[in-house]
Design a protein around this motif. Structure first.
Motif, PDB file in Angstrom:
ATOM      1  N   LYS A 147      27.840  55.176  38.736  1.00 36.70           N
ATOM      2  CA  LYS A 147      27.257  54.159  37.859  1.00 36.70           C
ATOM      3  C   LYS A 147      27.267  54.692  36.439  1.00 36.70           C
ATOM      4  O   LYS A 147      27.013  55.869  36.198  1.00 36.70           O
ATOM      5  N   HIS A 164      22.953  61.187  42.809  1.00 38.09           N
ATOM      6  CA  HIS A 164      23.007  60.131  43.817  1.00 38.09           C
ATOM      7  C   HIS A 164      21.805  60.227  44.752  1.00 38.09           C
ATOM      8  O   HIS A 164      21.233  59.202  45.166  1.00 38.09           O
ATOM      9  N   SER A 167      18.765  58.826  42.977  1.00 35.97           N
ATOM     10  CA  SER A 167      18.907  57.372  42.852  1.00 35.97           C
ATOM     11  C   SER A 167      18.475  56.677  44.141  1.00 35.97           C
ATOM     12  O   SER A 167      17.742  55.673  44.108  1.00 35.97           O
ATOM     13  N   LYS A 168      18.915  57.194  45.286  1.00 35.48           N
ATOM     14  CA  LYS A 168      18.522  56.615  46.574  1.00 35.48           C
ATOM     15  C   LYS A 168      17.026  56.787  46.814  1.00 35.48           C
ATOM     16  O   LYS A 168      16.348  55.886  47.328  1.00 35.48           O
ATOM     17  N   GLY A 172      16.329  53.207  45.795  1.00 40.17           N
ATOM     18  CA  GLY A 172      16.917  52.615  46.991  1.00 40.17           C
ATOM     19  C   GLY A 172      18.320  52.114  46.718  1.00 40.17           C
ATOM     20  O   GLY A 172      19.147  52.813  46.152  1.00 40.17           O
ATOM     21  N   GLU A 173      18.610  50.882  47.102  1.00 38.23           N
ATOM     22  CA  GLU A 173      19.930  50.292  46.908  1.00 38.23           C
ATOM     23  C   GLU A 173      20.059  49.577  45.560  1.00 38.23           C
ATOM     24  O   GLU A 173      21.128  49.077  45.220  1.00 38.23           O
ATOM     25  N   ASP A 175      20.315  48.902  41.467  1.00 40.08           N
ATOM     26  CA  ASP A 175      21.057  49.544  40.378  1.00 40.08           C
ATOM     27  C   ASP A 175      20.056  50.203  39.428  1.00 40.08           C
ATOM     28  O   ASP A 175      19.221  49.514  38.827  1.00 40.08           O
TER      29      ASP A 175
END
Length: 369
Positions: A147, A164, A167-168, A172-173, A175
């Motif tokens: 991203k 990453h 971010s998760k 979560g999913e 943006d």
């Protein structure tokens, strides 16, 4: 030809069946042999995996042969110490002055801060992997982004790249780009805008982190950008990307000349001295000695000497396992002599006997593996 191939395959199958029956019949012998080999192979494989991991550091960066870290060797009261840190302005001023340098970037950790508090809306997290970097960081270390735009991700004030994994964990999913995070780094809490997400890496680096915060920010970033001394505050990891790696010797000479011009008198007045030197990126992990890294992963591995020692130990363990296997097999030779005699009297050739015993050995080794 087809008949010969079928007979050959049948013969090999018979050898393996006989070998399996003999191993089942001699359970104690088989168990000791297999356990010894399995232990030796396991130790050797684990040591090999560790060595391969140590040797894989920095291998995924493009143009890594052109990237160098500036090390500082300090001399004070007869003592000498080498560090992977420099004074804050050295890297950027070198890039402005020396045409051999294509890009320069700096990396620094928040001093004396082990855990950072990261807040997103009503959620709070403790994170350790936080680094402050220049806007040119991705020009030197080409981490891939899933991203964001790597060309501009660190250009704006209070910009932050996140891993990453983070971010998760936080979003979560969803943006995360343009979302705001409050990061408390010891004495200051500042708001950062997420500008990119790093792709999961396929290789380790001493600069791997979960947060890369742009220095064009409040707190430590602003303090770093305001530093002008070449003599003090040796706390920054400074990295140069040269246009040609063969110019490293010339750059090494020129940067020490600049050090003398900018800080030589100040260092002498304080009874100190220091020398700058370039270290290739790929040698940082294993050839830094006591020079600790500025990255989140402070471990420098065991050093190349320990890699040699551990590799030798692995080979020695495997050799002992093989010797143990051969000794046990030899000890049973008297018991097998009668079997060999009967087989010869039945018309077995030397090659048949060799193939049979090799088949037994392969079965033991296969089970052990």
């Amino acid at each position: 030809m087809q008949s010969y191939t079928n007979n050959h395959q049948l013969m090999i199958k018979n050898y393996l069946l006989i070998a399996a029956r003999i191993l089942v019949k001699n359970k104690v012998f088989s168990l000791i042999n297999i356990a010894g080999l399995a232990t030796g192979i396991t130790c050797c494989v684990l040591i090999t995996l560790f060595i391969l991991d140590e040797l894989s550091y920095e291998k995924g960066f493009g143009d890594r042969d052109r990237v160098f870290r500036i090390n500082t060797t300090f001399f004070n009261d007869g003592n000498q110490m080498t560090s992977g840190h420099t004074s804050p302005p050295i890297a950027t001023e070198l890039a402005e002055s020396l045409p051999e340098i294509e890009h320069a970037t700096r990396v620094v950790r928040s001093p004396s801060v082990e855990k950072h508090i990261v807040r997103y809306k009503d959620k709070s997290f403790f994170e350790t992997g936080v680094l402050w970097v220049d806007s040119t960081f991705l020009d030197v270390f080409d981490y891939a982004l899933v991203k964001g735009n790597p060309q501009t991700a660190l250009d704006g004030p209070s910009a932050a790249l996140i891993s990453h994994r983070v971010s998760k964990k936080i979003f979560g999913e969803a943006d995360p780009v343009d979302e705001l995070l409050i990061i408390n780094s010891g004495t200051s809490a500042d708001t950062f805008r997420v500008t990119g997400v790093l792709a999961p890496t396929t290789f380790p680096s001493h600069l791997d982190a979960d947060f890369y915060l742009c220095m064009n920010s409040n707190g430590l970033g602003r303090w770093m950008l305001g530093q002008t001394t070449w003599a003090n505050n040796n706390m920054v990891g400074s990295y140069l990307k040269l246009r040609d790696p063969r110019s490293a010797v010339d750059v090494n000479t020129k940067m020490n000349e600049m050090l003398e011009a900018r800080a030589g008198e100040e260092l002498r007045q304080s009874g100190r001295a220091k020398i700058l030197s370039l270290q290739p990126l790929e040698r940082i992990r294993l050839f830094s000695g006591s020079a600790r890294s500025v990255g989140v992963n402070q471990s420098q591995g065991g050093g190349i000497t320990y890699i040699y020692i551990i590799g030798t130990i692995g080979a020695f363990i495997l050799l002992l396992a093989c010797i143990n296997f051969m000794n046990l097999t030899t000890a049973r030779s008297a018991q097998r002599a009668g079997e060999v005699g009967i087989r010869k009297s039945m018309g077995a050739h030397r090659q048949n006997l060799i193939a049979q015993f090799l088949g037994e050995s392969f079965v033991i080794v296969g089970v052990a593996v």
